[in-house]
Write a protein that holds these residues in place. Structure first.
Motif, PDB file in Angstrom:
ATOM      1  N   ARG A 117       0.837  -1.208   0.000  1.00  0.00           N
ATOM      2  CA  ARG A 117       0.000   0.000   0.000  1.00  0.00           C
ATOM      3  C   ARG A 117       0.867   1.251   0.000  1.00  0.00           C
ATOM      4  O   ARG A 117       0.574   2.214  -0.694  1.00  0.00           O
ATOM      5  N   GLU A 118       1.954   1.209   0.785  1.00  0.00           N
ATOM      6  CA  GLU A 118       2.827   2.370   0.858  1.00  0.00           C
ATOM      7  C   GLU A 118       3.541   2.588  -0.483  1.00  0.00           C
ATOM      8  O   GLU A 118       3.645   3.715  -0.976  1.00  0.00           O
ATOM      9  N   ARG A 150       1.066   4.073  -2.934  1.00  0.00           N
ATOM     10  CA  ARG A 150       0.793   5.470  -2.608  1.00  0.00           C
ATOM     11  C   ARG A 150       1.887   6.375  -3.195  1.00  0.00           C
ATOM     12  O   ARG A 150       1.609   7.392  -3.815  1.00  0.00           O
ATOM     13  N   LYS A 180      -5.237   1.844  -8.293  1.00  0.00           N
ATOM     14  CA  LYS A 180      -5.244   2.975  -7.354  1.00  0.00           C
ATOM     15  C   LYS A 180      -5.393   4.293  -8.141  1.00  0.00           C
ATOM     16  O   LYS A 180      -6.191   5.164  -7.781  1.00  0.00           O
ATOM     17  N   ILE A 217      -7.617  12.828  -1.938  1.00  0.00           N
ATOM     18  CA  ILE A 217      -7.826  11.526  -2.592  1.00  0.00           C
ATOM     19  C   ILE A 217      -9.309  11.181  -2.505  1.00  0.00           C
ATOM     20  O   ILE A 217      -9.937  11.346  -1.455  1.00  0.00           O
ATOM     21  N   ALA A 239      -9.438   2.708  -1.878  1.00  0.00           N
ATOM     22  CA  ALA A 239      -8.967   3.883  -1.146  1.00  0.00           C
ATOM     23  C   ALA A 239      -9.787   4.192   0.105  1.00  0.00           C
ATOM     24  O   ALA A 239      -9.412   5.083   0.876  1.00  0.00           O
ATOM     25  N   GLU A 299      -7.851   3.458   3.785  1.00  0.00           N
ATOM     26  CA  GLU A 299      -6.792   4.308   4.351  1.00  0.00           C
ATOM     27  C   GLU A 299      -6.741   5.737   3.817  1.00  0.00           C
ATOM     28  O   GLU A 299      -6.532   6.663   4.587  1.00  0.00           O
ATOM     29  N   ASP A 300      -6.861   5.890   2.500  1.00  0.00           N
ATOM     30  CA  ASP A 300      -6.441   7.167   1.922  1.00  0.00           C
ATOM     31  C   ASP A 300      -7.538   8.163   1.570  1.00  0.00           C
ATOM     32  O   ASP A 300      -7.270   9.368   1.494  1.00  0.00           O
ATOM     33  N   GLY A 302      -6.909  12.795   8.639  1.00  0.00           N
ATOM     34  CA  GLY A 302      -7.067  11.405   8.215  1.00  0.00           C
ATOM     35  C   GLY A 302      -8.050  10.606   9.056  1.00  0.00           C
ATOM     36  O   GLY A 302      -8.245   9.421   8.814  1.00  0.00           O
ATOM     37  N   ASP A 356      -6.068  -0.142  -1.053  1.00  0.00           N
ATOM     38  CA  ASP A 356      -6.689  -0.216   0.267  1.00  0.00           C
ATOM     39  C   ASP A 356      -8.210  -0.222   0.142  1.00  0.00           C
ATOM     40  O   ASP A 356      -8.888   0.756   0.438  1.00  0.00           O
TER      41      ASP A 356
END
Lengths: 676, 676
Positions: free
Chosen positions: A78-79, A82, A128, A162, A208, A211-212, A243, A264
């Motif tokens: 995921r990181e 991103r 993503k 996002i 998304a 998390e984002d 967040g 995510d």
């Protein structure tokens, strides 16, 4: 939320659309990849209008962005994704589809190509990217008005905000018209109240959301003054600047999936969440200042499906991404097969896997089909942009495009899942090792069969489009209407669909003047077999529905379902073949064209062979002819075997993007190997 | 190393083999699972000789051992699997196949069933268990002598000494006779020197090599006094008591894979590693005290393939494990499909996914095939034990069993991969979520297509067995020999293979007295279609090879490869159908038998439909008949739809082993649902 100019808005680069620059680019590219003459020619022939964009992507997207370490854990993936999304924005590969006023290129066709090019690399990044720019951004652009564009597109394009696309619920996937989430207008406060009334109304699989995402484009039943107006979309903030979920919003994580580790996906439920009325994306239907519902389209169902129709790009992107995935898998397996030795020939001759007929039959007809799909995708991508550029919308052409996008998505994603698996197995134990690039691809591409519509449901929509002459396609899956449509259907309009019709008619009528003992390679014969199969299946389907009119509509429709799917499939097969024929027609005489002719014959004969039972049962092919088709397929495989590497080059995936250790560490994997 | 009694040797439990106890067990089991009468009956009918063993496993293996959290990282999955392997040993499910002298049951058939039952749960555990007990333990047992058994089996059975099976090398997978690792006898020191001479000689994909294995059964070219004697197996310690690699051994980790996260596959290379001469597993060939090579089998090749033949159990286990996986996937997708609603019927009637014909066509014929495979696996498992119990080995029967095991492995693993994917897609987005049990299964089961022999290579071996009447099957893949064998082949012996022959002949001759307008459900017609297809394909293959004798053997063989695969496949289809017929023949009249008859017809007609092109091209079926077959398949799906849950129960996977969240959390996934 901010309305300031974003910092990373991609700069439109006019050069990219210019053939001269493109040719230079292609030349540089060719040098860098050291392509063969034929490989480069095939790549150019399959590039289409956006060939230069593709060349530029190959030249500019670094392998580090395209290949993810398959050993990453889910949090690591995921990181990585991103960060890679930010890198994509830096390269300027993200803004093509947005209005020029917001710094985009206003080129929706190109936005599909951007998606496709990234799909040659990592699919988590692709999805993503697609969720944020394509789905969320596409909803804001197509369903919103300039007011929404001004407010929401800049922070979207800069990745400050996002977004996610909150359509699917636990209880409702394919049947989107029945979503349970409500968007209720509260006249007192001039607000919309977004609510999930049941556990099954929870939004799920939302990319998304886990998390984002800060914003969500939420699909729900709009209720104004006690009256329902069908499904509409409202923008709802789901996380604050830090967040954290905003009050009333519950966010969950879907956790481990069959693939796409870098995305995510999550769940969202709403407990009476209030947003201003202006958050309704009201291009097709909204609430005026008096609190009254207004829309130019009277029928709730027609309005909703018009809204969905504007999102046709998503299906085209998935088709393009799946086609890219099949090309990647075939590139890996073919490059391996031209090096890998198992067993020696009796005379000690040098034999590699691809010298075996069984191995050729696994890979080479699939390569031919991948080429066919490439042409078909190009056609639909270019058509999307043509229609977008029209000053006046052409509704029938739009519906025809939607039909084709739905069909191609179903056809290509099914082919891709099969093909990636064949490629995995064709590489044996090595194919099962993640470092060799096939298993992550398999897990990631899998969901394309479900994304943007279940394949079975999409094929039913295609059939409905055909039966109604594209007039009623985007009504819901109302079985009675479909049965009635079949009853009215005349069975003619279906054959008017492709741009290459005059050429096709000429080839067919030339073939018709000859007898069945004409060459199996006659394109006119292929076209007439495809056309005739489609026409017969569709006419008999219409007749069957006509006869059953008045009977129980569900039972009639249900009993004919396999016939419905066959109609859709045979239609799409014909569309794909004609796209291939048109692609070849645009080529000059020479080695490239000859190779494409062979591939096209192999594609056509493979389809005829797969339906040999049908063709014989319907007296379209003799027993002797059926056997000859198989023999001819084997011959074509043998003829194409020597140019296997050139075919791979033509498929356009640079070797550095394949992410396959076994293709690098030649000594260990292929003792005594050399490029074939 | 120790020769003391192990602490956890499973105790043989004589009761398990006794029908009375088994019936009690089955009764308890039925109560616990609350099976329907028909479901319980189908389960009993498909249980075979080892039905009681299966019932006991269902009653005793806890769900915690069968279902792994799919969100585990690779290190977590390996740790879970390591512990679960110890738990399996505690339940006594591991010793069945070992000699009674070492505390086993000497029941190799039962050891396959133990493998199969665990495969209904987690496949990492299944494979980890299979590598240690089945492959490593099987090699020690079958290729070693009592001396080896006494020394190595006790610590193996107690898990004190984890073993691995070091056959495959980077350079050589399918062509095991060409392995590069050398085992050279040093007469001076009376030792064997194990060595990896090239990078491609490195052993790879070796289960347990990355972390756990202390011992390896190493396949390599035995060289004695400068003379090569072909591939033999030596036991080589690879880690010391502290877990560190022993000097000269380099161990690596294969890292991420397409699945089987709990199995620590790795690489091993040897740098002149010395072990005592006694470490050679010398049952079929060894070195005497004078340092001279001795063997009862003169040909190196024949000796090696005799050695491999003793390991037939591995292929049977993989076939059984794959069959279990397909049953599990079908159980999940069917249980979902009888609850899940999408779209309403026009009259508002209650419609679930499985009410749609398209959905029925995805799942119900696959269930029928899964039943067919269950009977076919039972037959081969029981045959394995029968041959094991013979006082004198029956070489021809053994080769026939090897052929059948190879063919079933190829047939069932291919079907399973297809079916798990169909089931995944049939559950839509939910199917893609790991918590619902299908994606991990898909990734894990995938490798069965490659394990224990690539499916394409195995089908070629089946054809070779048929062409030579099982006389030369385990020669290497010498194409010249195969061509010659085809030339000699008489085309008769192929039809003598199954135990049910008299019944089959009776049914076929009854059918032959009637015309083509007889019922499509006539078993004699099905059998004659299958038999005739196989005979024709094999005879024409033999004729083709005969004609080509003297020509370039490789070219001849290669050009006929698709014909070779078709011969193998049609043979196996007939074997499977006959196993189904035999299974039904063992049932009493009643609902269970009627249901099995329907399933058998559906299996047979699905195979005939899939080959409709062939049957028509070879004048075995009219056009009208081909169309009628499709209609009959649809009718059978409709007839079996109401008993879908019963069919699932009959497949024998307890719901608690399915590990599928969506089947538990009914409210969220299936609003308003109730069991259909």
């Amino acid at each position: 939320m901010t309305t300031e100019s974003p910092t990373h808005v991609p700069t439109p680069d006019a050069d990219l659309a210019m053939p001269a620059a493109a040719t230079d680019e292609a030349r540089t590219q060719r040098t860098r990849e050291r392509l063969t003459e034929l490989g480069a020619g095939l790549r150019a022939a399959t590039g289409g209008r956006y060939g230069p964009v593709r060349d530029q992507a190959r030249a500019s997207l670094p392998a580090t962005m395209m290949v993810r370490d398959p050993a990453q854990t889910v949090p690591e993936a995921r990181e990585w994704t991103r960060r890679a999304l930010r890198d994509v924005v830096e390269t300027g590969q993200a803004g093509s589809g947005f209005p020029a006023a917001q710094g985009g290129l206003d080129d929706v066709g190109r936005s599909c190509v951007d998606f496709e090019m990234i799909a040659h690399g990592d699919l988590s990044l692709t999805v993503k990217n697609g969720v944020h720019f394509g789905l969320y951004g596409g909803a804001v652009t197509a369903l919103g008005t300039p007011r929404h564009h001004e407010q929401f597109l800049p922070p979207l394009l800069s990745l400050e905000q996002i977004g996610c696309y909150a359509m699917t619920e636990f209880g409702h996937g394919s049947d989107v018209a029945s979503l349970e989430t409500t968007i209720t207008y509260d006249k007192e406060t001039d607000e919309l109240v977004v609510h999930s009334p049941t556990p099954s109304a929870t939004k799920t699989y939302i990319g998304a959301a886990a998390e984002d995402a800060r914003m969500a484009a939420v699909y729900g039943q709009l209720v104004v003054d006690g009256t329902g107006h069908g499904v509409h979309v409202a923008l709802v903030p789901v996380r604050d600047e830090t967040g954290r979920p905003v009050p009333g919003v519950t966010l969950g994580d879907n956790g481990a999936k069959g693939g796409l580790d870098g995305v995510d996906n999550g769940t969202i439920s709403f407990d009476q969440v209030r947003v201003p009325r202006s958050m309704l994306l009201d291009r097709y239907g909204g609430i005026d200042d008096d609190g009254t519902y207004v829309s130019d389209i009277e029928s709730d169902s027609r309005r909703f499906f018009t809204m969905l129709g504007t999102l046709v790009r998503g299906r085209i992107c998935v088709a393009a991404g799946a086609a890219a995935s099949s090309r990647k898998a075939l590139s890996i397996a073919t490059r391996y097969a031209v090096r890998r030795r198992q067993f020696a020939a009796p005379d000690g001759a040098d034999v590699v896997l691809l010298d075996y007929l069984t191995h050729q039959r696994k890979l080479i007809p699939a390569i031919a089909t991948a080429y066919a799909h490439t042409f078909a995708v190009n056609e639909v991508v270019e058509r999307l942009q043509e229609l977008h550029e029209l000053p006046q919308k052409d509704q029938e052409a739009q519906r025809e495009l939607e039909t084709r996008a739905a069909g191609l998505k179903a056809l290509i994603t099914a082919f891709t899942n099969d093909t990636v698996q064949v490629c995995r197995e064709a590489c044996g134990g090595a194919g099962y090792m993640a470092e060799n690039g096939l298993t992550v691809l398999r897990g990631d591409a899998d969901v394309f069969a479900t994304f943007e519509g279940d394949n079975t449901v999409l094929l039913q929509l295609v059939a409905k489009g055909l039966l109604t002459g594209y007039k009623e396609m985007w009504g819901d899956m109302d079985t009675a209407a479909m049965v009635a449509a079949g009853a009215r259907m005349l069975g003619q309009q279906v054959l008017e669909a492709t741009s290459v019709r005059p050429l096709v008619d000429r080839l067919i009528s030339a073939a018709a003047r000859r007898s069945e003992d004409q060459t199996l390679l006659d394109r006119g014969w292929h076209l007439s077999m495809f056309t005739d199969r489609e026409r017969h299946v569709l006419e008999t389907l219409a007749g069957r529905l006509r006869k059953a009119q008045g009977d129980d509509a569900f039972a009639t429709f249900n009993a004919a379902q396999d016939h419905v799917l066959l109609a859709a499939r045979t239609h799409m097969d014909r569309v794909v073949l004609e796209a291939f024929v048109a692609g070849i027609d645009a080529c000059e005489e020479g080695a490239v064209r000859e190779t494409l002719e062979r591939l096209c014959s192999l594609y056509a004969l493979s389809s005829i062979e797969a339906d040999a039972g049908w063709f014989q049962a319907h007296n379209r092919m003799s027993a002797a002819r059926a056997k000859a088709v198989t023999a001819q397929i084997n011959r074509l495989c043998g003829e194409l075997r020597p140019v296997a590497v050139e075919l791979v080059e033509g498929m356009g995936v640079p070797q550095t993007w394949l992410g396959s250790a076994m293709l690098e560490d030649v000594e260990r994997w292929t003792p005594g190997a050399q490029e074939a």
